[in-house]
Design a protein around this motif. Sequence first.
Motif, mmCIF file in Angstrom:
data_model
loop_
_atom_site.group_PDB
_atom_site.id
_atom_site.type_symbol
_atom_site.label_atom_id
_atom_site.label_comp_id
_atom_site.label_asym_id
_atom_site.label_seq_id
_atom_site.Cartn_x
_atom_site.Cartn_y
_atom_site.Cartn_z
ATOM 1 N N MET A 1 -2.591 2.703 16.952
ATOM 2 C CA MET A 1 -2.484 4.129 16.634
ATOM 3 C C MET A 1 -1.089 4.624 17.024
ATOM 4 O O MET A 1 -0.585 4.267 18.081
ATOM 5 C CB MET A 1 -3.553 4.888 17.444
ATOM 6 C CG MET A 1 -3.925 6.229 16.872
ATOM 7 S SD MET A 1 -5.164 7.088 17.882
ATOM 8 C CE MET A 1 -6.600 6.060 17.716
ATOM 9 N N LEU A 2 -0.517 5.403 16.162
ATOM 10 C CA LEU A 2 0.796 5.949 16.469
ATOM 11 C C LEU A 2 0.664 7.294 17.181
ATOM 12 O O LEU A 2 -0.228 8.071 16.856
ATOM 13 C CB LEU A 2 1.589 6.180 15.183
ATOM 14 C CG LEU A 2 1.928 4.980 14.317
ATOM 15 C CD1 LEU A 2 2.660 5.442 13.066
ATOM 16 C CD2 LEU A 2 2.793 4.000 15.094
ATOM 17 N N PHE A 3 1.546 7.555 18.151
ATOM 18 C CA PHE A 3 1.554 8.891 18.757
ATOM 19 C C PHE A 3 1.803 9.942 17.680
ATOM 20 O O PHE A 3 1.226 11.011 17.700
ATOM 21 C CB PHE A 3 2.667 8.998 19.802
ATOM 22 C CG PHE A 3 2.371 8.268 21.089
ATOM 23 C CD1 PHE A 3 1.126 7.721 21.342
ATOM 24 C CD2 PHE A 3 3.355 8.141 22.060
ATOM 25 C CE1 PHE A 3 0.857 7.062 22.531
ATOM 26 C CE2 PHE A 3 3.099 7.490 23.251
ATOM 27 C CZ PHE A 3 1.856 6.946 23.491
ATOM 28 N N SER A 4 2.727 9.609 16.778
ATOM 29 C CA SER A 4 3.088 10.579 15.738
ATOM 30 C C SER A 4 2.173 10.396 14.537
ATOM 31 O O SER A 4 2.617 10.040 13.449
ATOM 32 C CB SER A 4 4.549 10.391 15.337
ATOM 33 O OG SER A 4 4.764 9.040 14.966
ATOM 34 N N SER A 5 0.890 10.613 14.763
ATOM 35 C CA SER A 5 -0.062 10.551 13.660
ATOM 36 C C SER A 5 -1.107 11.623 13.873
ATOM 37 O O SER A 5 -1.378 12.025 15.016
ATOM 38 C CB SER A 5 -0.721 9.169 13.579
ATOM 39 O OG SER A 5 -1.565 8.962 14.689
ATOM 40 N N TRP B 1 -7.552 0.185 17.680
ATOM 41 C CA TRP B 1 -7.449 0.946 16.433
ATOM 42 C C TRP B 1 -6.521 0.246 15.434
ATOM 43 O O TRP B 1 -6.812 0.145 14.254
ATOM 44 C CB TRP B 1 -6.936 2.356 16.744
ATOM 45 C CG TRP B 1 -6.975 3.287 15.584
ATOM 46 C CD1 TRP B 1 -5.952 3.601 14.743
ATOM 47 C CD2 TRP B 1 -8.102 4.042 15.116
ATOM 48 N NE1 TRP B 1 -6.363 4.504 13.797
ATOM 49 C CE2 TRP B 1 -7.688 4.793 14.004
ATOM 50 C CE3 TRP B 1 -9.424 4.158 15.545
ATOM 51 C CZ2 TRP B 1 -8.535 5.639 13.301
ATOM 52 C CZ3 TRP B 1 -10.273 5.008 14.846
ATOM 53 C CH2 TRP B 1 -9.832 5.730 13.744
ATOM 54 N N GLY B 2 -5.424 -0.257 15.942
ATOM 55 C CA GLY B 2 -4.485 -0.937 15.050
ATOM 56 C C GLY B 2 -4.582 -2.450 15.145
ATOM 57 O O GLY B 2 -4.157 -3.166 14.235
ATOM 58 N N GLY C 1 5.188 -27.351 9.414
ATOM 59 C CA GLY C 1 4.613 -26.125 8.863
ATOM 60 C C GLY C 1 4.590 -24.993 9.880
ATOM 61 O O GLY C 1 4.352 -25.215 11.066
ATOM 62 N N LEU C 2 4.875 -23.786 9.407
ATOM 63 C CA LEU C 2 4.826 -22.622 10.295
ATOM 64 C C LEU C 2 3.377 -22.261 10.581
ATOM 65 O O LEU C 2 2.501 -22.470 9.744
ATOM 66 C CB LEU C 2 5.539 -21.435 9.638
ATOM 67 C CG LEU C 2 7.029 -21.609 9.351
ATOM 68 C CD1 LEU C 2 7.577 -20.359 8.684
ATOM 69 C CD2 LEU C 2 7.802 -21.900 10.626
ATOM 70 N N LEU C 3 3.149 -21.679 11.759
ATOM 71 C CA LEU C 3 1.782 -21.284 12.121
ATOM 72 C C LEU C 3 1.450 -19.874 11.631
ATOM 73 O O LEU C 3 0.304 -19.472 11.604
ATOM 74 C CB LEU C 3 1.604 -21.355 13.640
ATOM 75 C CG LEU C 3 1.806 -22.753 14.233
ATOM 76 C CD1 LEU C 3 1.625 -22.712 15.746
ATOM 77 C CD2 LEU C 3 0.828 -23.746 13.636
ATOM 78 N N ARG C 4 2.489 -19.142 11.259
ATOM 79 C CA ARG C 4 2.349 -17.773 10.735
ATOM 80 C C ARG C 4 1.477 -16.910 11.652
ATOM 81 O O ARG C 4 0.483 -16.308 11.239
ATOM 82 C CB ARG C 4 1.774 -17.774 9.328
ATOM 83 C CG ARG C 4 2.475 -18.715 8.390
ATOM 84 C CD ARG C 4 2.813 -18.080 7.053
ATOM 85 N NE ARG C 4 3.643 -18.986 6.249
ATOM 86 C CZ ARG C 4 4.943 -18.927 6.130
ATOM 87 N NH1 ARG C 4 5.625 -17.987 6.768
ATOM 88 N NH2 ARG C 4 5.614 -19.780 5.387
ATOM 89 N N VAL C 5 1.877 -16.881 12.917
ATOM 90 C CA VAL C 5 1.147 -16.092 13.910
ATOM 91 C C VAL C 5 1.613 -14.641 13.818
ATOM 92 O O VAL C 5 2.805 -14.371 13.870
ATOM 93 C CB VAL C 5 1.423 -16.628 15.338
ATOM 94 C CG1 VAL C 5 0.656 -15.820 16.361
ATOM 95 C CG2 VAL C 5 1.055 -18.106 15.409
ATOM 96 N N ALA C 6 0.662 -13.741 13.654
ATOM 97 C CA ALA C 6 1.013 -12.316 13.604
ATOM 98 C C ALA C 6 1.352 -11.829 15.008
ATOM 99 O O ALA C 6 0.669 -12.180 15.971
ATOM 100 C CB ALA C 6 -0.151 -11.519 13.037
ATOM 101 N N LEU C 7 2.403 -11.040 15.103
ATOM 102 C CA LEU C 7 2.859 -10.563 16.412
ATOM 103 C C LEU C 7 1.937 -9.443 16.919
ATOM 104 O O LEU C 7 1.819 -8.405 16.279
ATOM 105 C CB LEU C 7 4.293 -10.035 16.285
ATOM 106 C CG LEU C 7 4.922 -9.457 17.547
ATOM 107 C CD1 LEU C 7 5.181 -10.557 18.551
ATOM 108 C CD2 LEU C 7 6.209 -8.723 17.217
ATOM 109 N N PRO C 8 1.294 -9.643 18.062
ATOM 110 C CA PRO C 8 0.463 -8.557 18.608
ATOM 111 C C PRO C 8 1.351 -7.401 19.084
ATOM 112 O O PRO C 8 2.350 -7.630 19.773
ATOM 113 C CB PRO C 8 -0.245 -9.211 19.796
ATOM 114 C CG PRO C 8 -0.071 -10.689 19.611
ATOM 115 C CD PRO C 8 1.227 -10.859 18.890
ATOM 116 N N ILE C 9 0.966 -6.218 18.718
ATOM 117 C CA ILE C 9 1.771 -5.037 19.061
ATOM 118 C C ILE C 9 1.911 -4.907 20.575
ATOM 119 O O ILE C 9 0.936 -5.039 21.319
ATOM 120 C CB ILE C 9 1.118 -3.766 18.486
ATOM 121 C CG1 ILE C 9 1.267 -3.754 16.958
ATOM 122 C CG2 ILE C 9 1.726 -2.504 19.070
ATOM 123 C CD1 ILE C 9 0.513 -2.642 16.284
#
Lengths: 462, 360
Positions: free
Chosen positions: A1-5, A42-43, A107-115
Amino acid sequence: MLFSSIEFLYYFLPAVMILYFLVPKALKNAVLLVASLIFYAWGEPMYVFLMIGVILVGYLFGLGMQTRFKKLCLVGSIVCLLLILGYFKYVDFFIESFNAVTGLSVGLLRVALPIGISFYTFQVLSYEIDVYRGNVKVQKNIIDFATFVALFPQLIAGPIVRYADIEAQLKTREHTMQRFREGLGRFIVGLAKKALIANNLAAFVSAFRASTNPSVLFYWLYALAFTLQLYFDFSGYSDMAIGLGKIFGFDFPENFDYPYLSKSATEFWRRWHKTLGGWFRDYVYIPLGGNRVKKWRWVFNTFVVWLLTGLWHGAAWNFVLWGLLFFVLLMIEKLWLKRYLDKSKVLSRVYLLFFVVMSFVLFNANSMAEAGKDFACLFGFGDLPFINEETIYYLRSNAVLFLAGIVGSVPLVKNLVVRMRSTGWGEKVFAVAEPVVLLGFLLLVTAYLVDGSFNPFLYFRF
Amino acid sequence: MKFRFDKKMIGIGVVAVLWLSLSIGAWVKPATEYSEAERRTLATFPAFDKDFPKKFEDYALDQFPFRDAFRTVKSVSEYYAFGRLDNNGIYLSKGYASKLLYPMSERDVNNACFKMTQINKSYLKDCNVYVSVVPDKSYFLAKESGRLSIDYREMVEKVQKGTPFAKYIDIFPALSLEDYYKTDTHWKCENLEEVSALLRKGMNAPASIATYEVKQVEKPFYGVYYGQSALPLPAETISYITNDTLQNATMYNAQTQKTTSIYTPEAASKDGYNFFLGGSVPLVTVNNPKGEEGRELILFRDSFGSSLAPWLIEGYSKVTLADVRYIASNVLGNYIDFHGQDVLFLYSTLVLNENLATFK
């Protein structure tokens, strides 16, 4: 969740504040913890479990340090946390680099970066080291410890709050109307910096990137716009975090002090992202020996710090080079240039701004090839006209925004307010003007958000 | 919280109370289904599924109390506080709201030409094929007001090169800024006599309408840019032409399978411009019992064609209007018997430049 939302400003935050101030003192941390987990989930619904894992790692190793395996627990916690950070943030970068060097195609693992992973792992790391050093006591209450790590005001974009900063406030903290007033004001100012200035500058940057007809001047305006955007985005977020912290009874450390006024790179890093600089100083630079070692070792220590600073900002070579650029500047300054910079008021600032702007062009490039192209175009090697119709349009359309950005990045308004408030009449005017301005900011930000304006958050990716 | 009354707290208290009031308003406000200003269905409270956060964000934005007023505040702020030359790509100049149509998308224009070529190859072997491009009103406004605009002439050249099978008819000399609505993207029906004359001449079509009457729709008209600009622009009036021929003409809508008159006030409840030939529909056929037997026109068009069509009906016994944004071109043969008619491709620069995905 963004503060500016809208969902944060008008649903999440009021609900959390009402609940927080209604529940008895003993439950306040639990309310903050649950709210923080919802805020994060939330995100990032899956990665909230990763954060809980990091919390458990920090908590258990912390407890373990009360036993005779103190050192082992420290090493274990550092290894675990760095492995988690390394896997989720850097694994694909290392594979790509390995492939580039060896010619293999793993091969890349394509790990999504946790916020926010860089922020909360660094906070837990600092806790472990401080417990080991005896600077803070072990936190035995899992709720309090988890609240420290997950505290939503500073969870995803800092400032990097060390356990020592809020150790006492996790147990006992003061909630006063004065703190509420200061916190709310700080939050709204940060919100305005983010939603009115940074987001509009981001739209300019986006328009520049989408342009099929750029010019040399357009490149320079882009470089200036991104430099200002980064400051307003990040310092706006820090203001919001500090403001929310005050409302909930915490004193978070300051993170910015008008960095673009600096006269050297050394001074810049004392004013920009202060909590990160302090972290690397206390947990990397000084343990390596700092400057109380032989010269070559001191150069090496500094090199390591800036290599890590670059890598902390992103898993890509442009971030590494960005960090190393500051290493080179700092070395040159410390060995030779600083004494001249100190004597100058104008040239030193021109020097610093030039290199800061160039560094952020490198910082914002999507690849080294794009960085190379950006620099070539900035200095007239891109076969572009100096100016064209499109550039004039965007310049005219954003002139007030640039002006607001430049004025807002120096302490002009702050100094005027301080001077005004030092007089009797000024204090009375301020008492009326402050809420009017804050209300105006809040309504204007709401208007921009309701209209679905461009709303990225730069420091999330770190 | 420790509370001690202090006059300094009154101001911040007012801010907090207003904030909380807006929050409570957001929580309890009944959902609105449709936005007249934005001409779209608004998001309602979503179901709890994996997409809930994203859908809730849309809901929170769409259903926020005083949404239209806040959008106006933002527009006014953009124009008059920040001095922006456009807001969300919409700008005001000389009392006209217009879209910033820039830069030219060669990919979209080429795609449109490719689609026209495919249609020509598939169906139009025996037909007389023509093409024309409607300039966006921004072309008349941009330069003088310092806004960006695509070069209409450059786009026309590209269309001409991309459609060598068709004869290009230049309608630009018959148009000026005054021929467009102030709050809408479209041109005004009542101002298109000269445009239709150029088209008829280019197509060697029967003579233009000799006598006609201009009438007005009673309902005030707020164009698409009225909502997009979010500024308090004055309402306009939709006018249309009529005479015996047009009154006797009937229109068959292949989608609804209904036959009506060519003017459709029942379709114009949300968008006043839908008064003309039912608005954005895939395929309509206008039958003109007073037209020349066997003389037919097929108009491949976007929405600009709707208000032009009344001017083209005279003389033709049948006018078919196909919008290949809503009907796949490979099934056209199922609905239209192609046999040597006049065929006109008439598209606006706006559609040619931005609708790559919509040409089917």
